[in-house]
Scaffold this motif. Structure first.
Motif, mmCIF file in Angstrom:
data_model
loop_
_atom_site.group_PDB
_atom_site.id
_atom_site.type_symbol
_atom_site.label_atom_id
_atom_site.label_comp_id
_atom_site.label_asym_id
_atom_site.label_seq_id
_atom_site.Cartn_x
_atom_site.Cartn_y
_atom_site.Cartn_z
ATOM 1 N N ASP A 154 0.888 -1.167 0.000
ATOM 2 C CA ASP A 154 0.000 0.000 0.000
ATOM 3 C C ASP A 154 0.926 1.218 0.000
ATOM 4 O O ASP A 154 1.619 1.479 0.979
ATOM 5 C CB ASP A 154 -0.876 -0.036 1.260
ATOM 6 C CG ASP A 154 -1.831 1.151 1.334
ATOM 7 O OD1 ASP A 154 -1.403 2.280 1.018
ATOM 8 O OD2 ASP A 154 -2.977 0.960 1.740
ATOM 9 N N ARG A 155 0.945 1.980 -1.086
ATOM 10 C CA ARG A 155 1.943 3.035 -1.261
ATOM 11 C C ARG A 155 1.874 4.088 -0.163
ATOM 12 O O ARG A 155 2.902 4.522 0.363
ATOM 13 C CB ARG A 155 1.773 3.693 -2.627
ATOM 14 C CG ARG A 155 2.986 4.547 -3.023
ATOM 15 C CD ARG A 155 2.783 5.188 -4.390
ATOM 16 N NE ARG A 155 4.030 5.749 -4.868
ATOM 17 C CZ ARG A 155 4.561 6.896 -4.465
ATOM 18 N NH1 ARG A 155 3.923 7.610 -3.538
ATOM 19 N NH2 ARG A 155 5.706 7.320 -4.951
ATOM 20 N N ASP A 156 0.670 4.517 0.196
ATOM 21 C CA ASP A 156 0.534 5.558 1.216
ATOM 22 C C ASP A 156 1.095 5.102 2.557
ATOM 23 O O ASP A 156 1.755 5.868 3.271
ATOM 24 C CB ASP A 156 -0.929 5.959 1.369
ATOM 25 C CG ASP A 156 -1.458 6.706 0.149
ATOM 26 O OD1 ASP A 156 -0.623 7.253 -0.597
ATOM 27 O OD2 ASP A 156 -2.685 6.734 -0.044
ATOM 28 N N ARG A 157 0.843 3.861 2.897
ATOM 29 C CA ARG A 157 1.323 3.378 4.189
ATOM 30 C C ARG A 157 2.827 3.145 4.156
ATOM 31 O O ARG A 157 3.522 3.348 5.156
ATOM 32 C CB ARG A 157 0.570 2.095 4.573
ATOM 33 C CG ARG A 157 -0.920 2.357 4.747
ATOM 34 C CD ARG A 157 -1.713 1.115 5.034
ATOM 35 N NE ARG A 157 -1.583 0.707 6.422
ATOM 36 C CZ ARG A 157 -2.250 -0.307 6.965
ATOM 37 N NH1 ARG A 157 -3.079 -1.016 6.214
ATOM 38 N NH2 ARG A 157 -2.076 -0.628 8.233
ATOM 39 N N LEU A 158 3.350 2.733 2.990
ATOM 40 C CA LEU A 158 4.800 2.586 2.862
ATOM 41 C C LEU A 158 5.470 3.956 2.953
ATOM 42 O O LEU A 158 6.559 4.091 3.528
ATOM 43 C CB LEU A 158 5.148 1.907 1.543
ATOM 44 C CG LEU A 158 6.637 1.626 1.300
ATOM 45 C CD1 LEU A 158 7.212 0.733 2.395
ATOM 46 C CD2 LEU A 158 6.854 0.994 -0.075
ATOM 47 N N LEU A 159 4.835 4.976 2.399
ATOM 48 C CA LEU A 159 5.363 6.336 2.500
ATOM 49 C C LEU A 159 5.483 6.747 3.967
ATOM 50 O O LEU A 159 6.484 7.360 4.379
ATOM 51 C CB LEU A 159 4.439 7.299 1.749
ATOM 52 C CG LEU A 159 4.843 8.773 1.735
ATOM 53 C CD1 LEU A 159 6.132 8.967 0.937
ATOM 54 C CD2 LEU A 159 3.713 9.623 1.131
ATOM 55 N N GLN A 160 4.509 6.382 4.764
ATOM 56 C CA GLN A 160 4.552 6.726 6.183
ATOM 57 C C GLN A 160 5.686 5.992 6.898
ATOM 58 O O GLN A 160 6.313 6.535 7.819
ATOM 59 C CB GLN A 160 3.208 6.375 6.835
ATOM 60 C CG GLN A 160 3.051 6.934 8.223
ATOM 61 C CD GLN A 160 1.632 6.783 8.727
ATOM 62 O OE1 GLN A 160 0.847 6.031 8.161
ATOM 63 N NE2 GLN A 160 1.304 7.482 9.777
ATOM 64 N N VAL A 161 5.973 4.767 6.476
ATOM 65 C CA VAL A 161 7.096 4.011 7.049
ATOM 66 C C VAL A 161 8.393 4.784 6.853
ATOM 67 O O VAL A 161 9.182 4.985 7.795
ATOM 68 C CB VAL A 161 7.194 2.611 6.401
ATOM 69 C CG1 VAL A 161 8.538 1.962 6.738
ATOM 70 C CG2 VAL A 161 6.058 1.726 6.879
ATOM 71 N N PHE A 162 8.626 5.235 5.623
ATOM 72 C CA PHE A 162 9.870 5.966 5.340
ATOM 73 C C PHE A 162 9.913 7.302 6.081
ATOM 74 O O PHE A 162 10.966 7.708 6.580
ATOM 75 C CB PHE A 162 10.030 6.169 3.831
ATOM 76 C CG PHE A 162 10.612 4.967 3.135
ATOM 77 C CD1 PHE A 162 11.952 4.645 3.283
ATOM 78 C CD2 PHE A 162 9.818 4.149 2.349
ATOM 79 C CE1 PHE A 162 12.495 3.545 2.651
ATOM 80 C CE2 PHE A 162 10.349 3.046 1.706
ATOM 81 C CZ PHE A 162 11.689 2.736 1.864
ATOM 82 N N GLU A 163 8.811 8.009 6.143
ATOM 83 C CA GLU A 163 8.800 9.288 6.857
ATOM 84 C C GLU A 163 9.186 9.088 8.330
ATOM 85 O O GLU A 163 9.988 9.856 8.882
ATOM 86 C CB GLU A 163 7.407 9.924 6.761
ATOM 87 C CG GLU A 163 7.085 10.468 5.384
ATOM 88 C CD GLU A 163 5.667 11.004 5.285
ATOM 89 O OE1 GLU A 163 5.354 11.684 4.293
ATOM 90 O OE2 GLU A 163 4.875 10.732 6.219
#
Length: 509
Positions: free
Chosen positions: A392-401
């Motif tokens: 899930d791209r949005d949730r992966l983005l949050q992981v990196f942030e």
């Protein structure tokens, strides 16, 4: 002793038929004898009936009744003798009750042996016994913990209570729209070798599809390999499957049918109850997980908000007395700190346990986007070839942030304590280099930095919600990382980077 014509006659009998010599040894028989004894009948040829008794295939009283019958027939005082016989498949489990008719086999005016013909005695012949046994079987069914357990107990009850030589239970597979074997004769051996039956094109499926009992008389060249039986009966187990019964001899009577339908109805109720019990167990586990998260949030609210709240109150009172701008910055920092904690608590609360939909996501592009929203001017990002993952791209983005914030916050406190009023480090390093790349074995990706790292004794706790290696951290950022990645089915791990900093690994496959 027997020619092909004699063997053909034996096969035409509706029940199990075998012949013994005058001295009591098994000589020949039809295919139904293998079902009767649960053994390849050819292996019994040549054995004395006493050996069948010793192996538990034949009851001793049945052998004694045969001896009396053979003596009577040898004296030519009768042309046939009928008695109740008890046999047991494979020498174990319940005894099955048959009507045995013994006739002399004569050739050239001489008695060469005796023919046994066995047909099932239906449940009407043992009505009271069957009623009591069915009550016991029902009580046993209702204690089944799982649907699989209920199916197996149904097979055992059909085998023991109804007493027919052929019993099987089939479970409905809605995805393939077929009926699959679950138990055969109360046992589960070789189930995988038995083909499923289509619901739209089989007598088994007709019973299931219409919700009504189906009885078939078996003819020659049966396409379902039921030649060992004279009749078969299929009883629907509600929406869950079918109970199958096969018998020798006469048609199933009304008593046989009703007892089978009662067993099937009780099995359907037991399966439904077991499914509800499983659902309650799953709901209870989900509630326990939810309560654990609530405990985490309560701990954060009680512990982490108390410090900035106290700071804000004290600084505000001081500001009211002095009007000092530095004190005002302390108040502002305290409120920013509380806002940050609240946002992270809400994020943690909203993260579910599962990821419903994923797409192929380029890890490098997500990492660069996350860096653009959280990076400090003195820090740098090096993205190599981390590959593509289903996520899930949005949730992966949050992981990196969260990972990037964590790296920069710890780098800023590496050389000294944070000045609360200014929000800047006092004598510490203000920048960090972060590397994103694929794991060497190709099983996932990692995020590494050149900061101070995480001591070995603390690495196993960094993903716990509320745990932080720094006094100023909420302990929620990495907890969110863990929850999101585990929801994807990935396994997060912590190690030391090549530069001595922290390295977070995510094993995707």
């Amino acid at each position: 002793m027997f020619d092909d014509t004699t063997s053909s006659v034996l096969e035409s009998f509706p029940g199990a038929v075998f012949v013994v010599t005058r001295d009591g040894r098994v000589s020949t028989g039809n295919d139904r004898c293998s079902v009767l004894f649960g053994r390849d009948f050819d292996d019994l040829v040549g054995d004395h009936l006493r050996a069948l008794v010793e192996e538990g295939l034949l009851a001793s009283r049945t052998f004694e009744a045969y001896q009396d019958a053979a003596a009577s027939l040898s004296a030519e005082s009768a042309t046939e003798v009928t008695f109740e016989a008890r046999a047991r498949r494979a020498g174990e489990g319940s005894w099955y009750l048959y009507e045995a008719t013994v006739t002399p086999f004569r050739r050239d005016g001489e008695t060469r042996g005796f023919v046994w013909s066995l047909t099932d005695l239906g449940t009407s012949e043992r009505y009271d016994e069957t009623v009591e046994a069915l009550h016991d079987a029902t009580r046993n069914l209702m204690t089944a913990d799982t649907p699989a357990d209920a199916y197996e107990r149904c097979g055992e009850a059909a085998d023991d209570v109804l007493g027919f030589p052929g019993t099987a239970v089939r479970e409905y597979d809605p995805e393939a729209d077929v009926l699959r074997h679950v138990t055969f004769g109360g046992r589960v051996e070789d189930i995988d070798e038995r083909p499923p039956y289509p619901v739209d094109d089989s007598p088994h499926g007709r019973a299931f599809r219409n919700g009504k009992t189906v009885v078939d008389e078996i003819g020659p060249d049966d396409p379902y390999e039921r030649d060992a039986f004279a009749f078969t009966m299929y009883v629907p187990i509600g929406e869950f499957g079918v109970l199958s019964l096969g018998k020798f001899g006469d048609q199933f009577d009304d008593s046989d049918r009703r007892f089978a339908e009662i067993l099937a109805e009780n099995t359907a109720a037991a399966i439904q109850q077991a499914r509800q019990r499983e659902q309650l167990h799953e709901q209870r586990e989900a509630l326990e997980r939810q309560n654990e998260r609530l405990d985490e949030f309560a701990s954060v609210v009680a512990h982490d908000l108390r410090n900035p709240l106290s700071l804000g109150r004290g600084s505000f009172e001081l500001y009211r007395e002095t009007g000092d701008p530095g004190t005002a910055r302390d108040v502002e920092y305290a409120f920013e700190r509380m806002e940050s904690i609240i946002e992270e608590v809400l994020t943690l609360a909203r993260e579910g346990e599962d990821v419903d939909e994923t797409t192929e996501v380029d890890v490098a592009s997500v990492a660069r986007e996350a860096w653009g929203s959280v990076s400090a001017s003195a820090s740098s990002l090096e993205v190599r070839e981390p590959g593509v993952v289903a996520a899930d791209r949005d949730r992966l983005l949050q992981v990196f942030e969260n990972l990037f914030r964590n790296a920069q916050e710890h780098a800023m406190t590496a050389g000294g304590e944070r000045d609360v009023a200014s929000g800047e480090p006092d004598g510490g390093r203000a920048g960090v280099t972060v590397v994103v790349d694929a794991l060497a074995d190709g099983s996932g990706f990692f995020v590494a930095d050149d900061g101070v790292g995480i001591p070995p004794g603390k690495r196993e706790r960094v993903f716990e919600a509320g745990y932080s290696t720094s006094d100023g951290g909420t302990g929620l950022g990495l907890g969110i990382v863990s929850r999101i990645t585990r929801a994807h089915g990935w396994e997060p791990a912590v190690a030391e980077s090549e530069q001595g900093g922290a390295r977070f690994e995510f094993h995707v496959a």
